[in-house]
Design an enzyme around this catalytic site. Structure first.
Site, PDB file in Angstrom:
ATOM      1  N   HIS A   1       0.819  -1.210   0.000  1.00 44.78           N
ATOM      2  CA  HIS A   1       0.000   0.000   0.000  1.00 44.78           C
ATOM      3  C   HIS A   1       0.858   1.267   0.000  1.00 44.78           C
ATOM      4  O   HIS A   1       0.339   2.374  -0.193  1.00 44.78           O
ATOM      5  CB  HIS A   1      -0.909   0.008   1.233  1.00 44.78           C
ATOM      6  CG  HIS A   1      -2.307   0.453   0.933  1.00 44.78           C
ATOM      7  ND1 HIS A   1      -2.588   1.515   0.105  1.00 44.78           N
ATOM      8  CD2 HIS A   1      -3.507  -0.015   1.346  1.00 44.78           C
ATOM      9  CE1 HIS A   1      -3.895   1.685   0.035  1.00 44.78           C
ATOM     10  NE2 HIS A   1      -4.473   0.767   0.768  1.00 44.78           N
TER      11      HIS A   1
ATOM     12  N   ASP B   1      -6.394  -9.313 -19.657  1.00 47.61           N
ATOM     13  CA  ASP B   1      -6.275 -10.471 -20.544  1.00 47.61           C
ATOM     14  C   ASP B   1      -4.799 -10.658 -20.898  1.00 47.61           C
ATOM     15  O   ASP B   1      -4.207  -9.841 -21.592  1.00 47.61           O
ATOM     16  CB  ASP B   1      -7.110 -10.233 -21.814  1.00 47.61           C
ATOM     17  CG  ASP B   1      -7.011 -11.364 -22.813  1.00 47.61           C
ATOM     18  OD1 ASP B   1      -6.251 -12.319 -22.580  1.00 47.61           O
ATOM     19  OD2 ASP B   1      -7.701 -11.287 -23.848  1.00 47.61           O
TER      20      ASP B   1
END
Length: 466
Positions: free
Chosen positions: A157, A374
């Site tokens: 983070h 993808d």
């Protein structure tokens, strides 16, 4: 008897950039917002059936490693190590890459996803006290017996928010699939929000994980349309889907908490928002770092069993967001930015420490385009945020099709027992439906959309055309 799922790690290596990072880029400065970010991981899992791998030159895991390496030439800070509270040493140490085998089929897991089981697909222990303090990205491929894959990734983070995750996944997957959709990262956050050179106080918020329960609820697009209509008001005639869903979750969770506690406590919800387009000048969507702001909405104490109307909660959220945009985002660019953030954290901390306050946290990746990841074998069948188990949190992501929203809700166990039976909630949400059924329904809808169904009065018949 169902087989207990086991995930066994089989290999580990560090994937490094294919080119050495130039000396002038070795010292990457954190922004002020990065400095103040908690030492946590942002974990996600992407699920692929792997039914279209014929065009790959290499097997899928090798393909991922080989494309990650040149990708890191552009996203070079992620191959470095956190040096101190001011910078990252872009030393090309690499991204930890683990491989694992799963002793079941992908379809078996997707029938009824489990929050705790999701953690097994992750490369690190997200509950570790040392999490997010050194490495910036960890990756784990999990190959099922059927050949399907769960790709688990944990980002530190320290330089990662939802927008950064989106840029990372779109960039890596487009390089892997050779789609030509280049993603050029922008590293200007530290110029807009300069870091403090001296050590600064970390305003860590104590987040409770004791005796909590995490469950999944899915809102399909048609139900969200009805929910938005119910949540609309004169002040907010067109609520967003996130406003409508998060307000309903907040309302139902507050009702459960008040019923169990027997008191009409103050209820507060904090929501994060992307500030890239709210700075002056606006930052590109591919800007890397913690470029988020926060706003708070309050549901005041009241008498009796009455809970504020849904439309009122949406209005409170919209008001909080508007005030944050007008004040917080702009003040962050001033010389008193640290003071602004310090006061915000102090206010949140004081509310969290109060026993008479229910403090809810909501985060959302809706609209981040994560289903476009993808790598050359098709888009994910399903993706999921992984809950860190903190009490009173709502983690929202969009469904693959139809404009729906999935919510992982974490509450105290006794509050969850009431929450999951709330009839208003169940009128709009399905508790943990099968991902396979959802995917089949979305495919059917696609087929229906591809048909043009109309009546031809001249021939007195119905024509179906593709």
């Amino acid at each position: 008897m169902a087989t207990m799922m086991r995930v066994a790690r089989t290999a580990k290596q560090y994937v490094k950039p294919s080119s050495t990072t130039p000396p002038h880029l070795r010292n990457f400065k954190l922004s002020l917002l990065d400095q103040l970010a908690p030492s946590l991981y942002a974990p996600m899992v992407f699920f692929y059936p792997m039914q279209n791998t014929r065009n790959l030159k290499n097997e899928p895991v090798k393909h991922l490693k080989q494309t990650l390496s040149p990708f890191l030439n552009r996203f070079y800070p992620f191959a470095g190590r956190i040096k101190d509270h001011v910078s990252i040493d872009c030393n090309d140490a690499g991204v930890e890459f683990l491989e694992a085998k799963v002793n079941t089929r992908l379809g078996d897991f997707l029938k009824q996803p489990d929050a705790d089981a999701l953690k097994h697909f992750l490369p690190v222990d997200i509950e570790s006290k040392k999490m997010g303090t050194n490495n910036l990205v960890h990756v784990q491929t999990n190959t099922f017996e059927c050949g399907g894959m769960a790709l688990g990734i944990c980002w530190s983070h320290k330089i990662t928010d939802g927008g950064t995750v989106s840029a990372f996944m779109r960039g890596w997957s487009s390089m892997a699939s050779r789609s030509g959709n280049e993603v050029i990262p922008e590293y200007g956050a530290s110029s807009l929000f300069p870091p403090l050179d001296s050590s600064i106080t970390q305003y860590a918020l104590k987040l409770d994980t004791d005796r909590t329960s995490t469950k999944r609820f899915v809102f399909d697009g048609s139900k969200i349309a009805k929910l938005k209509a119910r949540a609309a008001s004169e002040g907010v005639p067109k609520p967003t889907r996130v406003e409508a869903v998060s307000s309903l979750l907040w309302k139902c969770a507050t009702k459960a908490s008040r019923a169990n506690s027997g008191s009409q406590t103050l209820s507060v919800m904090s929501q994060s928002m992307n500030i890239r387009r709210r700075t002056s000048p606006p930052l590109p969507d591919t800007s890397i770092g913690n470029l988020v702001g926060y706003y708070v909405a309050k549901m005041e104490e009241n008498n009796g069993d009455h809970i504020t109307h849904l439309r009122d909660l949406v209005a409170k959220q919209r008001q909080g967001k508007t005030e944050a945009i007008n004040n917080y985002a702009k003040k962050l660019q001033g010389k008193d930015a640290y003071v602004v953030i310090r006061e915000l954290f102090k206010e949140a901390g004081s509310l969290l420490r109060r026993e008479d306050v229910d403090f809810f946290k909501c985060l959302s990746t809706c609209g981040d385009g994560l289903y476009d990841a993808d790598f050359g074998w098709g888009k994910p069948t399903w993706l999921s945020l992984v809950s860190l188990g903190y009490k009173n949190t709502f983690a929202l992501s969009e469904t693959k099709e139809g404009g729906g929203i999935e919510a992982w809700v974490t509450l105290k166990e006794d509050d969850m027992a009431l929450f999951e039976r709330n009839l208003e909630l169940l009128a709009f949400a399905l508790p943990n439906p099968s991902v396979l059924v959802m995917d089949e329904e979305s495919q059917l809808l696609k087929q229906v959309e591809r048909r043009l169904i109309f009546d031809d009065p001249s021939h007195n018949q119905t024509l179906l055309t593709w």
